[in-house]
Design an enzyme around this catalytic site. Sequence first.
Site, PDB file in Angstrom:
ATOM      1  N   ASN A 146      -7.840  10.479  -2.448  1.00  0.00           N
ATOM      2  CA  ASN A 146      -8.166  10.794  -1.155  1.00  0.00           C
ATOM      3  C   ASN A 146      -8.457  12.188  -0.687  1.00  0.00           C
ATOM      4  O   ASN A 146      -8.149  12.618   0.245  1.00  0.00           O
ATOM      5  CB  ASN A 146      -6.840  10.321  -0.437  1.00  0.00           C
ATOM      6  CG  ASN A 146      -7.041   8.804  -0.247  1.00  0.00           C
ATOM      7  OD1 ASN A 146      -8.009   7.996  -0.014  1.00  0.00           O
ATOM      8  ND2 ASN A 146      -5.662   8.335  -0.208  1.00  0.00           N
TER       9      ASN A 146
ATOM     10  N   ASP B 261       0.789  -1.202  -0.119  1.00  0.00           N
ATOM     11  CA  ASP B 261       0.033  -0.030  -0.114  1.00  0.00           C
ATOM     12  C   ASP B 261       1.002   1.185   0.116  1.00  0.00           C
ATOM     13  O   ASP B 261       2.090   1.388  -0.525  1.00  0.00           O
ATOM     14  CB  ASP B 261      -0.946  -0.042   1.201  1.00  0.00           C
ATOM     15  CG  ASP B 261      -2.143   0.457   0.849  1.00  0.00           C
ATOM     16  OD1 ASP B 261      -2.313   2.024   1.106  1.00  0.00           O
ATOM     17  OD2 ASP B 261      -3.253  -0.113   0.631  1.00  0.00           O
ATOM     18  N   ASP B 262       0.179   2.224   0.414  1.00  0.00           N
ATOM     19  CA  ASP B 262       0.849   3.802   0.708  1.00  0.00           C
ATOM     20  C   ASP B 262       2.308   3.825   1.090  1.00  0.00           C
ATOM     21  O   ASP B 262       2.485   2.988   2.188  1.00  0.00           O
ATOM     22  CB  ASP B 262       0.062   4.577   1.289  1.00  0.00           C
ATOM     23  CG  ASP B 262       0.387   5.965   1.157  1.00  0.00           C
ATOM     24  OD1 ASP B 262       1.338   6.398   0.399  1.00  0.00           O
ATOM     25  OD2 ASP B 262      -0.403   6.852   1.513  1.00  0.00           O
TER      26      ASP B 262
ATOM     27  N   LYS C 182      -4.042  -0.737  -6.768  1.00  0.00           N
ATOM     28  CA  LYS C 182      -4.999  -0.170  -6.042  1.00  0.00           C
ATOM     29  C   LYS C 182      -4.922   1.024  -6.352  1.00  0.00           C
ATOM     30  O   LYS C 182      -3.875   1.884  -6.157  1.00  0.00           O
ATOM     31  CB  LYS C 182      -4.792  -0.470  -4.446  1.00  0.00           C
ATOM     32  CG  LYS C 182      -5.853   0.248  -3.739  1.00  0.00           C
ATOM     33  CD  LYS C 182      -5.579  -0.148  -2.432  1.00  0.00           C
ATOM     34  CE  LYS C 182      -6.425   0.604  -1.159  1.00  0.00           C
ATOM     35  NZ  LYS C 182      -6.134   0.287  -0.018  1.00  0.00           N
ATOM     36  N   TRP C 183      -6.046   1.879  -6.918  1.00  0.00           N
ATOM     37  CA  TRP C 183      -6.035   3.175  -7.420  1.00  0.00           C
ATOM     38  C   TRP C 183      -6.693   4.011  -6.759  1.00  0.00           C
ATOM     39  O   TRP C 183      -8.001   4.130  -6.560  1.00  0.00           O
ATOM     40  CB  TRP C 183      -6.605   3.190  -8.961  1.00  0.00           C
ATOM     41  CG  TRP C 183      -6.607   4.493  -9.490  1.00  0.00           C
ATOM     42  CD1 TRP C 183      -7.238   5.748  -9.178  1.00  0.00           C
ATOM     43  CD2 TRP C 183      -6.012   4.644 -10.884  1.00  0.00           C
ATOM     44  NE1 TRP C 183      -7.016   6.605 -10.332  1.00  0.00           N
ATOM     45  CE2 TRP C 183      -6.310   6.026 -11.187  1.00  0.00           C
ATOM     46  CE3 TRP C 183      -5.137   3.774 -11.893  1.00  0.00           C
ATOM     47  CZ2 TRP C 183      -5.898   6.593 -12.286  1.00  0.00           C
ATOM     48  CZ3 TRP C 183      -4.754   4.511 -12.890  1.00  0.00           C
ATOM     49  CH2 TRP C 183      -5.274   6.009 -13.313  1.00  0.00           C
ATOM     50  N   ASP C 184      -6.123   4.927  -5.609  1.00  0.00           N
ATOM     51  CA  ASP C 184      -6.784   5.479  -4.660  1.00  0.00           C
ATOM     52  C   ASP C 184      -6.801   7.118  -5.026  1.00  0.00           C
ATOM     53  O   ASP C 184      -6.579   7.567  -6.054  1.00  0.00           O
ATOM     54  CB  ASP C 184      -5.757   5.595  -3.514  1.00  0.00           C
ATOM     55  CG  ASP C 184      -6.430   5.607  -1.960  1.00  0.00           C
ATOM     56  OD1 ASP C 184      -7.860   5.950  -2.225  1.00  0.00           O
ATOM     57  OD2 ASP C 184      -6.375   5.196  -1.060  1.00  0.00           O
TER      58      ASP C 184
ATOM     59  N   CYS D 248     -10.331   3.040  -5.206  1.00  0.00           N
ATOM     60  CA  CYS D 248     -10.532   3.386  -3.872  1.00  0.00           C
ATOM     61  C   CYS D 248     -10.551   4.611  -3.667  1.00  0.00           C
ATOM     62  O   CYS D 248     -10.023   5.537  -4.623  1.00  0.00           O
ATOM     63  CB  CYS D 248      -9.295   2.629  -3.142  1.00  0.00           C
ATOM     64  SG  CYS D 248      -9.076   3.051  -1.634  1.00  0.00           S
TER      65      CYS D 248
ATOM     66  N   ARG E 177      -5.756  16.460   3.347  1.00  0.00           N
ATOM     67  CA  ARG E 177      -4.686  15.296   3.745  1.00  0.00           C
ATOM     68  C   ARG E 177      -3.373  15.897   3.018  1.00  0.00           C
ATOM     69  O   ARG E 177      -2.688  15.052   2.470  1.00  0.00           O
ATOM     70  CB  ARG E 177      -5.437  14.030   3.090  1.00  0.00           C
ATOM     71  CG  ARG E 177      -4.574  12.932   3.807  1.00  0.00           C
ATOM     72  CD  ARG E 177      -4.774  11.379   3.102  1.00  0.00           C
ATOM     73  NE  ARG E 177      -4.413  10.554   3.940  1.00  0.00           N
ATOM     74  CZ  ARG E 177      -3.798   9.570   3.579  1.00  0.00           C
ATOM     75  NH1 ARG E 177      -4.066   8.881   2.366  1.00  0.00           N
ATOM     76  NH2 ARG E 177      -3.529   8.441   4.301  1.00  0.00           N
TER      77      ARG E 177
ATOM     78  N   ASP F 138     -13.136   2.358   4.331  1.00  0.00           N
ATOM     79  CA  ASP F 138     -11.650   2.147   5.277  1.00  0.00           C
ATOM     80  C   ASP F 138     -12.137   1.548   6.481  1.00  0.00           C
ATOM     81  O   ASP F 138     -11.140   1.509   7.540  1.00  0.00           O
ATOM     82  CB  ASP F 138     -11.157   3.650   5.443  1.00  0.00           C
ATOM     83  CG  ASP F 138     -10.206   3.906   4.471  1.00  0.00           C
ATOM     84  OD1 ASP F 138      -9.868   3.195   3.676  1.00  0.00           O
ATOM     85  OD2 ASP F 138      -9.584   5.109   4.282  1.00  0.00           O
TER      86      ASP F 138
HETATM   87  C1  GLA Z   1      -6.703   5.749   1.787  1.00  0.00           C
HETATM   88  C2  GLA Z   1      -7.178   4.164   1.418  1.00  0.00           C
HETATM   89  C3  GLA Z   1      -6.638   3.233   2.409  1.00  0.00           C
HETATM   90  C4  GLA Z   1      -5.031   3.258   2.452  1.00  0.00           C
HETATM   91  C5  GLA Z   1      -4.784   4.988   2.604  1.00  0.00           C
HETATM   92  C6  GLA Z   1      -3.375   4.937   2.112  1.00  0.00           C
HETATM   93  O1  GLA Z   1      -7.361   6.064   3.074  1.00  0.00           O
HETATM   94  O2  GLA Z   1      -8.609   4.265   1.661  1.00  0.00           O
HETATM   95  O3  GLA Z   1      -7.014   1.839   2.126  1.00  0.00           O
HETATM   96  O4  GLA Z   1      -4.670   2.922   1.240  1.00  0.00           O
HETATM   97  O5  GLA Z   1      -5.454   5.689   1.652  1.00  0.00           O
HETATM   98  O6  GLA Z   1      -2.933   6.175   2.438  1.00  0.00           O
END
Ligand code: GLA
Length: 764
Positions: A482, A368-369, A478-480, A528, A445, A550
């Site tokens: 935010n 992930d991130d 996983k394409w986020d 996402c 964020r 989340d």
């Molecule tokens: C968002 C996503 C999480 C995770 C974080 C990472 O909140 O929904 O699942 O990937 O970012 O910063």
Amino acid sequence: MSIIFDKTNQVFLLNTISSSYIIKIFANQYILHYGWFPKIDEWNDMFAAPVTGRAMSPNPEIFEGKLDFSLDTQPQEFSGAGITDFRNSSIEIKSENGTIATDLIFKSYRILKGKPQIPGLPATYSLKNEEADTLEIDFMDPLTEVTVILSYTVWKNYNAICRHTVVKNTGKYDICLEKVMSCNVDFCGSRYKMLQLSGAHARERHPVFRKLVPGNQGIESKRTASSLQQNPFIALMDYDASETRGNVYGFNLVYSGNFYANVEVDQFNMSRVQLGINPFNFEWKIKPEEEFYTPEAVMVYSQNGLGEMSRTFHDLYRNHLCRGKWQYKERPIVINNWEATYFNFNAEKLFKLADEASSAGIELFVLDDGWFGKRNDDTSSLGDWFENKEKLPGGLAEISDGIHKRGLKFGLWFEPEMVSPDSNLFRNHPDWCLHIEGRSSSLSRHQLMLDLSRNEVVDYLYERLYSIITENKIDYVKWDFNRSGTEVGSGTATAAEQMKVSHKYYLGLYNLMEKITSALPDVLFESCSSGGGRYDPGMLYYMPQAWTSDNTDGISRLAIQAGSTIAYPASSMSCHVSAVPNHQTGRQTFLAERGHTAMAGTFGYELDLNKLNPVELKEIKDQVEIYKTIRKTVQFGDYYRLENPWTESSDAEITDFTAWNIVSKDKNQAVFTIVWNYPEANAPADIIKLQGLDESKKYKLTCPQSKTIREFFRLYSPFPMPEAAFYPFENDIVVSGDLLMKCGLQIPYRPHFGSSIQIILNAL
Ligand code: GLA
């Protein structure tokens, strides 16, 4: 032929499997809506809204005073603006003379085989002409000479009609589109409940019901995303409609940006449903010979309650919206490192997690991130899609190889649409973000949104994504996304074009996603947006699954997931088992319950497996094994919500238990799950009737959680299945679909094995 034109009555019948949608050409001038009913063979105008004069309703000049006709009293297919209808307009065209009155006069129609696509926008598709027919109706506004085309695709095998609108400037002067809806449906009557899917971050898509009242009621998003707060879905339901009973009309917009979904109840209790791009911050100049396409609205009818409506959406989306290699492929079981490590990882930690995952039978490891730029928290580096060599000295290649060697596929997180002010990308291209000259740009964020209305931004992202993915053999992305958009403007747009930017952003994003997903057909993409902030059909067209929320709490997830299944298939719903105390709610739940709840969609884990004891690891191994035997049913079967975690009277009120049953298409397997939201002592007796089984089939029931299923039924469900209760097998009992659906299972008053039970039914 699913579209019939009745010449005598000048009526179109749009026939789906079991519904008829009636469109009337009135006096060769106007297009009226005469209803959406259970299927009928022929139409008779005596069932139409009467054309009689009403006080205070003006008459269009076109009839030269001969008729007591007013658009204000008629149900219409698409309403003009500022003419004789005072309700919400479907379209507002500002003409050269500065006014927005828009009249829509019928010109012609065409019936086409199959379904035309909408340029640049995601939409349902048909690969074979026999699957659908399309009606296109042309109008012209007499002053501007603009042509408006309404497109209706009628599906042969679904109770669904897909609509969109095209505006063509066939006139001589520039016009400005101030508002244009994708669909407008005028219902005669207002005795309906309206359903919407509302919430917030970590509390997405909670169903909310309200009775229609005079005036406007609706939902919308102005966040430059379909949003966590409101999903682009509404339904109208009969007052007494339930999961299994009553007329339900569902509307879903295939769009991921600002949307508007509204019902207006007028003075005569007619209800006007509209869905489309939000007119907020939207204005589209169209020069002569140019055109504008709206997103698609999917309209589904069910005569048998909400459950049937949901299953129609699920099938239509799985078969005619999702695409590519992963459309029907069983989705891998995931281990995601986010809740396990957050930003604090190195190669060793990742490999230790992968080791445990691999011995549990998990199939895909998602990093992930935090793997790129200098990202060790959420304050920097978005946009710098280059590996972080300080954190991962061997680079992504080492991680990818190590994960693959352990027998797992390797997935990677991106948030392509964003940029951190503290990034090389921002330092080199400060004007590549959405912003308004002279205004400060608000952070959310700690980040800004990139300006995807600009081609060079899209090109940069394509190059970065393509390189990282191909160079490191990435199997999943996983394409986020935010943050919500603020100060939405573009450094390159003229003043006249600034209000195009929110929509052009999505045209840019869709273009990017189209290019990258078609260039990398083997890669599984999951969308996402801080959880489920863009859980919409627009994203599903490119990415067949989405991170649902989340919030991974096994109890919170009940409402979020059941709410998601109102419109979206289980194959799209990504669900992970996480640690306790849960990181979002602090709640403790059984590992079995978390597993059962997560097995309602595409399944995975998001916790540090190295912190678990051998008993827990064994349980996870068992869950993974079980899921592999039911995943085809779960992801591609028919979903029945048997008992919901909400009540219709109040979103806050929670029921005692939640139950669902997922049945394979051939009805040879079903997965029944019940979870106690609040286990109650000495609770009242209750029976739950299964749905969707084959009544003539015998099913063997296995409760993988317990070796003593027989004991379970002997203790808790002696009635009404004596045959079952005394079946001479230690673990399995056999019972007919007929009994399970008609007599049902007696609900244990005290959940014996934890707070949930999963029963797998396999036909003999
Ligand atoms: C968002 C996503 C999480 C995770 C974080 C990472 O909140 O929904 O699942 O990937 O970012 O910063």
